[in-house]
Enzyme design. Structure first.
Site, PDB file in Angstrom:
ATOM      1  N   HIS A  49       0.852  -1.187   0.000  1.00  0.00           N
ATOM      2  CA  HIS A  49       0.000   0.000   0.000  1.00  0.00           C
ATOM      3  C   HIS A  49       0.896   1.247   0.000  1.00  0.00           C
ATOM      4  CE1 HIS A  49      -2.609   3.089   1.809  1.00  0.00           C
ATOM      5  NE2 HIS A  49      -3.587   2.422   1.228  1.00  0.00           N
ATOM      6  N   ARG A  59       1.102   3.715   1.773  1.00  0.00           N
ATOM      7  CA  ARG A  59       1.532   4.181   3.087  1.00  0.00           C
ATOM      8  C   ARG A  59       2.775   3.416   3.579  1.00  0.00           C
ATOM      9  NH1 ARG A  59       3.296   5.799   6.723  1.00  0.00           N
ATOM     10  NH2 ARG A  59       2.531   6.700   8.665  1.00  0.00           N
ATOM     11  N   LYS A  60       3.129   2.339   2.863  1.00  0.00           N
ATOM     12  CA  LYS A  60       4.305   1.549   3.247  1.00  0.00           C
ATOM     13  C   LYS A  60       5.508   1.960   2.392  1.00  0.00           C
ATOM     14  CE  LYS A  60       0.782  -0.689   5.066  1.00  0.00           C
ATOM     15  NZ  LYS A  60       0.260  -0.571   6.405  1.00  0.00           N
ATOM     16  N   LEU A  61       6.656   1.268   2.571  1.00  0.00           N
ATOM     17  CA  LEU A  61       7.869   1.715   1.870  1.00  0.00           C
ATOM     18  C   LEU A  61       7.842   1.421   0.378  1.00  0.00           C
ATOM     19  CD1 LEU A  61       8.973   2.081   4.752  1.00  0.00           C
ATOM     20  CD2 LEU A  61      11.191   1.451   3.812  1.00  0.00           C
TER      21      LEU A  61
END
Ligand SMILES: *Cc1c(COP(=O)(O)O)cnc(C)c1O
Length: 382
Positions: A179, A181-183
């Protein structure tokens, strides 16, 4: 004044070109790019098998299915996590039982898990919360003899390390998220990794309606072999469009982690001496990717967490409340989710906030965040 977001994905022309070539190939659903992404991801994660999924939530669901968890079983999970960690056991008809976390790392420990254990516990889901590696060895040492399956929710963990290895390599099943929002991001996307070939094979079938012949294999032959549906499966496939982006993103992982760690080190230096704040840091057993750079607002800081968030917002800085506590959400508040003490979870969820960190973050932007925090600390005293 420009607004500073808490996170921004780092995507460029290489991802755009990879997408264009998938579109030109005419094969956009799950196919050769997904297979390539799986091979590369397994390599990077130190895993024997990797099965790409539509997101981390579906990877967690498949993990519980292949581990044989179902109705009547309890699964111990931290309440201090994104709600998907608690939802996965619910999907298989099991009961999520909430465990507390260590007040320093925000992660479950062998002690907090043992505290929450019930006679019906057949699995636990541990989380590398915000990218801080969970201390897995003592957890395996405590739970393996009891026959309890240890699943790792490494949604936030790509690029973090545990005792010199990539996180996730020490659990029986590990779920990952792509997603934004992740790295690493593929828009939406996930992965399930494991060293168990039977679990990997079953997860691979289950994500594709449990059909005995994959779409890719059917496409490879002119006269497609007849397929059978061996059990009730799901459509949890990733597309080749997503995988092509994921392959490029995975190649950037080391650079993304190094940049985040550099930004966090700069923040730590700039915020040094500000009274009443505690910054998340590497634990003794590993390195964090700082997917979420959270700070705890201690009682001796002149403002509480919400007031500090409001100050930051006034300065155009979109910081975020820290990690949620699932047991307080309406979805779980009225349910029997065990009776472990959750006081560290409640304190952290009330007192932490996440500061902006993203690859393109400039020294000027960091300066604005630091100035805002420092002025909040000073003005409130007067
Ligand atoms: C983001 C996240 C998830 C869910 O990931 P999706 O890919 O959005 O399904 C699950 N667990 C944790 C700890 C997360 O941070």
């Amino acid at each position: 004044m420009n607004r500073i977001n808490v996170m921004k994905p780092w995507l460029g022309t290489e991802e755009a070109e990879a997408l264009a070539s998938v579109i030109e190939s005419g094969w956009v659903a799950q196919g050769p790019r997904v297979a390539e992404f799986e091979t590369r991801f397994a390599d990077a994660a130190g895993a024997l098998f990797a099965v790409a999924t539509s997101n981390c939530t579906t990877a967690l669901h498949l993990a519980l299915v292949v581990a044989g968890i179902g109705p009547g079983d309890d699964v111990v999970v931290p309440s201090f996590s994104f709600i998907a960690t608690a939802n996965a056991p619910t999907y298989v008809g099991a009961r999520p039982v909430f465990a507390d976390v260590d007040p320093v790392t925000g992660n479950v420990t062998a002690d907090t898990l043992l505290d929450a254990l019930t006679p019906a516990t057949r699995a636990v889901i541990v989380v590398d919360q915000g990218g801080v590696p969970v201390d897995l060895d003592p957890i395996r040492a405590a739970l393996d003899p009891l026959g309890i399956v240890v699943i790792e929710d490494a949604a936030c963990g790509a690029g973090s390390t545990y005792r010199g290895h990539p996180v996730g390599a020490g659990a029986e099943l590990t779920a990952w998220s792509f997603h934004p929002r992740k790295l690493l991001t593929t828009g939406e996307g996930g992965m399930l990794t494991t060293a168990n070939s039977e679990w990997a094979e079953r997860a691979r079938r289950l994500r594709e309606h449990a059909m005995s012949v994959s779409a890719n294999a059917r496409h490879a032959s002119v006269l497609s072999p007849p397929e059978e549906y061996l059990e009730v499966g799901f459509n949890y496939r990733m597309t080749d469009l997503q995988a092509a982006v994921g392959i490029v993103q995975l190649g950037r992982l080391a650079e993304i982690v190094a940049r985040r760690r550099e930004i966090v080190a700069d923040y730590a230096r700039d915020l040094d001496g500000v009274h009443g704040l505690r910054l998340v840091a590497d634990p003794p057993w590993g390195t964090a990717n700082f997917q979420s750079f959270w700070i705890e607002v201690l009682p001796d800081f002149p403002l509480d967490r919400d007031a500090l968030l409001a100050r930051l917002a006034d300065d155009g800085i979109s910081a975020r409340r820290g990690i949620m506590a699932a047991h307080r959400q309406p979805a779980y508040a009225g349910r029997d989710t065990g009776d472990a003490d959750l006081s560290a979870t409640e304190r952290l969820t009330d007192t932490t906030l996440i500061l902006p960190v993203f690859h393109q973050f400039t020294a000027d932007e960091r300066g604005r965040v630091v100035a805002s925090v420092r002025s909040a600390a000073r003005r409130a005293v007067a």
